[in-house]
Write a protein that holds these residues in place. Structure first.
Motif, PDB file in Angstrom:
ATOM      1  N   LYS A  23       0.606  -1.124  -0.051  1.00 42.70           N
ATOM      2  CA  LYS A  23       0.009  -0.048  -0.108  1.00 42.70           C
ATOM      3  C   LYS A  23       0.897   1.214  -0.024  1.00 42.70           C
ATOM      4  O   LYS A  23       0.432   2.190  -0.745  1.00 42.70           O
ATOM      5  N   PRO A  24       1.939   1.371   0.688  1.00 46.80           N
ATOM      6  CA  PRO A  24       2.708   2.598   0.902  1.00 46.80           C
ATOM      7  C   PRO A  24       3.236   2.933  -0.636  1.00 46.80           C
ATOM      8  O   PRO A  24       3.722   4.049  -0.675  1.00 46.80           O
ATOM      9  N   LEU A  25       3.295   2.094  -1.356  1.00 43.75           N
ATOM     10  CA  LEU A  25       4.120   2.420  -2.828  1.00 43.75           C
ATOM     11  C   LEU A  25       2.874   2.481  -3.856  1.00 43.75           C
ATOM     12  O   LEU A  25       3.098   2.995  -4.969  1.00 43.75           O
ATOM     13  N   LEU A  26       1.558   2.593  -3.457  1.00 38.64           N
ATOM     14  CA  LEU A  26       0.542   2.883  -4.340  1.00 38.64           C
ATOM     15  C   LEU A  26       0.477   4.451  -4.789  1.00 38.64           C
ATOM     16  O   LEU A  26       0.950   5.186  -3.733  1.00 38.64           O
ATOM     17  N   PRO A  27       0.413   5.004  -6.240  1.00 40.39           N
ATOM     18  CA  PRO A  27       0.572   6.299  -6.679  1.00 40.39           C
ATOM     19  C   PRO A  27      -0.436   7.054  -5.986  1.00 40.39           C
ATOM     20  O   PRO A  27      -1.700   6.831  -6.156  1.00 40.39           O
ATOM     21  N   VAL A  28       0.140   8.266  -5.347  1.00 38.70           N
ATOM     22  CA  VAL A  28      -0.793   9.278  -5.125  1.00 38.70           C
ATOM     23  C   VAL A  28      -0.294  10.649  -5.801  1.00 38.70           C
ATOM     24  O   VAL A  28       0.635  10.871  -5.539  1.00 38.70           O
ATOM     25  N   ALA A  29      -1.307  11.262  -6.639  1.00 41.33           N
ATOM     26  CA  ALA A  29      -0.674  12.301  -7.671  1.00 41.33           C
ATOM     27  C   ALA A  29       0.485  12.122  -8.089  1.00 41.33           C
ATOM     28  O   ALA A  29       1.314  12.764  -8.138  1.00 41.33           O
ATOM     29  N   GLY A  30       0.703  11.078  -8.564  1.00 42.00           N
ATOM     30  CA  GLY A  30       1.966  10.709  -9.589  1.00 42.00           C
ATOM     31  C   GLY A  30       3.198  10.198  -8.798  1.00 42.00           C
ATOM     32  O   GLY A  30       3.977   9.862  -9.347  1.00 42.00           O
ATOM     33  N   ARG A  31       3.007  10.142  -7.205  1.00 42.47           N
ATOM     34  CA  ARG A  31       4.199   9.709  -6.501  1.00 42.47           C
ATOM     35  C   ARG A  31       3.941   8.583  -5.453  1.00 42.47           C
ATOM     36  O   ARG A  31       2.603   8.550  -5.035  1.00 42.47           O
ATOM     37  N   PRO A  32       4.544   7.559  -5.316  1.00 44.27           N
ATOM     38  CA  PRO A  32       4.473   6.804  -3.965  1.00 44.27           C
ATOM     39  C   PRO A  32       3.857   7.283  -2.920  1.00 44.27           C
ATOM     40  O   PRO A  32       4.548   8.118  -2.541  1.00 44.27           O
ATOM     41  N   LEU A  33       3.008   6.784  -2.270  1.00 44.17           N
ATOM     42  CA  LEU A  33       2.379   7.543  -1.167  1.00 44.17           C
ATOM     43  C   LEU A  33       3.263   7.626   0.036  1.00 44.17           C
ATOM     44  O   LEU A  33       3.589   8.757   0.594  1.00 44.17           O
ATOM     45  N   ILE A  34       4.374   6.548   0.083  1.00 45.93           N
ATOM     46  CA  ILE A  34       5.490   6.830   1.183  1.00 45.93           C
ATOM     47  C   ILE A  34       6.508   7.980   0.817  1.00 45.93           C
ATOM     48  O   ILE A  34       6.925   8.417   1.781  1.00 45.93           O
ATOM     49  N   ASP A  35       6.337   8.454  -0.320  1.00 42.67           N
ATOM     50  CA  ASP A  35       7.479   9.367  -0.833  1.00 42.67           C
ATOM     51  C   ASP A  35       6.880  10.619  -0.170  1.00 42.67           C
ATOM     52  O   ASP A  35       7.641  11.624   0.168  1.00 42.67           O
ATOM     53  N   TRP A  36       5.544  10.878  -0.036  1.00 44.27           N
ATOM     54  CA  TRP A  36       4.896  12.119   0.458  1.00 44.27           C
ATOM     55  C   TRP A  36       5.571  12.134   2.004  1.00 44.27           C
ATOM     56  O   TRP A  36       5.756  13.361   2.739  1.00 44.27           O
ATOM     57  N   HIS A  37       5.100  11.083   2.618  1.00 48.27           N
ATOM     58  CA  HIS A  37       5.734  11.096   4.069  1.00 48.27           C
ATOM     59  C   HIS A  37       7.180  11.457   4.404  1.00 48.27           C
ATOM     60  O   HIS A  37       7.367  12.090   5.108  1.00 48.27           O
ATOM     61  N   LEU A  38       7.884  10.865   3.788  1.00 45.36           N
ATOM     62  CA  LEU A  38       9.554  10.893   3.783  1.00 45.36           C
ATOM     63  C   LEU A  38       9.781  12.587   3.196  1.00 45.36           C
ATOM     64  O   LEU A  38      10.726  13.024   4.027  1.00 45.36           O
ATOM     65  N   GLN A  39       9.136  12.851   2.266  1.00 34.77           N
ATOM     66  CA  GLN A  39       9.626  14.295   2.003  1.00 34.77           C
ATOM     67  C   GLN A  39       8.938  15.417   3.010  1.00 34.77           C
ATOM     68  O   GLN A  39       9.885  16.267   3.560  1.00 34.77           O
ATOM     69  N   ARG A  40       7.863  15.142   3.858  1.00 33.84           N
ATOM     70  CA  ARG A  40       7.294  15.921   4.679  1.00 33.84           C
ATOM     71  C   ARG A  40       8.305  15.893   5.949  1.00 33.84           C
ATOM     72  O   ARG A  40       8.455  16.821   6.686  1.00 33.84           O
ATOM     73  N   LEU A  41       8.744  14.709   6.298  1.00 29.20           N
ATOM     74  CA  LEU A  41       9.403  14.539   7.486  1.00 29.20           C
ATOM     75  C   LEU A  41      10.784  15.110   7.392  1.00 29.20           C
ATOM     76  O   LEU A  41      11.161  16.021   8.114  1.00 29.20           O
ATOM     77  N   ALA A  42      11.226  14.951   6.019  1.00 32.52           N
ATOM     78  CA  ALA A  42      12.896  15.677   5.880  1.00 32.52           C
ATOM     79  C   ALA A  42      12.425  16.918   6.052  1.00 32.52           C
ATOM     80  O   ALA A  42      13.232  17.805   6.459  1.00 32.52           O
ATOM     81  N   ASP A  43      11.506  17.717   5.322  1.00 37.02           N
ATOM     82  CA  ASP A  43      11.286  19.167   5.340  1.00 37.02           C
ATOM     83  C   ASP A  43      11.070  19.783   6.783  1.00 37.02           C
ATOM     84  O   ASP A  43      11.403  20.816   7.038  1.00 37.02           O
ATOM     85  N   ALA A  44      10.643  18.893   7.636  1.00 34.41           N
ATOM     86  CA  ALA A  44      10.309  19.625   8.828  1.00 34.41           C
ATOM     87  C   ALA A  44      11.406  19.299   9.910  1.00 34.41           C
ATOM     88  O   ALA A  44      11.397  19.751  10.868  1.00 34.41           O
ATOM     89  N   GLY A  45      12.488  18.607   9.287  1.00 34.54           N
ATOM     90  CA  GLY A  45      13.775  18.697  10.084  1.00 34.54           C
ATOM     91  C   GLY A  45      14.000  17.514  10.676  1.00 34.54           C
ATOM     92  O   GLY A  45      14.987  17.219  11.484  1.00 34.54           O
TER      93      GLY A  45
END
Length: 222
Positions: A23-45
């Motif tokens: 499920k974490p690799l299913l695409p959301v807006a053209g990106r795997p779902l887990i990518d959104w989490h990783l990017q937001r965590l990195a952006d948060a510090g």
């Protein structure tokens, strides 16, 4: 602060989409779902992330790698063929999460919440991000009264799957597979859980229909 993404679930309600893709690799807006989490965590510090794996987990490990493309250090907690559920998965990863409170994100939600405020010092055993109740959970999970999460009374809201937990929340845990929710309810009854209401976009990507609706909503907006 360290963080964990819960990514070990089978995704039974998402079948047949999850028969060959976790499920974490299913695409959301053209990106795997887990990518959104990783990017937001990195952006948060956040700099270190633990991801637990079970069903088709090696696909996730292969996709994410060591996390360096997000500026993260990623480790994997492999649970074998049978996932340990939310509580058991976190408990197994505690040695990697350290002695300080840590952030946990359910791998099967999509949310535009900025987790940066959650990296501040926390009072109590847990701090939960709560959202207005979706159609599939009309009664909510908890109440929120002046910033405290309660099991009875207050405005009923739904747990987003995003929270910060002190390691002490898991003291005396039963071991093996167990759910997180009973620990949170017990801590809330003791007055040891705080909460934040988020009114932005949130989706529990629990069925193919919800995934389709989320993609339709995000189409052209990101």
């Amino acid at each position: 602060m360290r963080a964990m993404i819960l990514a070990a679930g089978r995704g039974e309600r998402m079948r047949p989409l999850t028969d060959h893709t976790p499920k974490p690799l299913l695409p959301v807006a053209g990106r795997p779902l887990i990518d959104w989490h990783l990017q937001r965590l990195a952006d948060a510090g956040v700099s270190e992330v633990v991801i637990n794996l079970a069903w088709l987990g090696e696909q996730i490990a292969e996709h994410v790698g060591d996390g360096s493309r997000w500026g993260l250090r990623v480790r994997y907690s492999r649970e074998g063929d049978a996932a340990l559920e939310t509580g058991g998965g976190i408990a197994r990863a505690l040695p990697w999460l350290g002695n300080a409170p840590f952030l946990v994100v359910n791998g099967d939600v999509w949310c535009d919440y900025d987790p940066a405020p959650l990296l501040q010092p926390m009072d109590g055993l847990a701090h939960l991000v709560l959202v207005p109740n979706p159609a599939h959970n009309p009664e909510g999970d908890f109440g929120l009264v002046r910033g405290r999460v309660v099991t009875g009374g207050g405005e009923r809201l739904t747990f987003s799957g995003i929270g910060v937990y002190a390691p002490a929340l898991f003291d005396g845990h039963p071991g093996g597979a167990f759910r997180l929710a009973p620990l949170l309810r017990e801590a809330a009854e003791q007055g040891r859980v705080s909460g934040t209401r988020h009114d932005g976009l949130w989706c529990d990507v629990g069925t193919p229909e919800r995934l389709e609706a989320l993609n339709a909503r995000l189409s052209g907006s990101i």
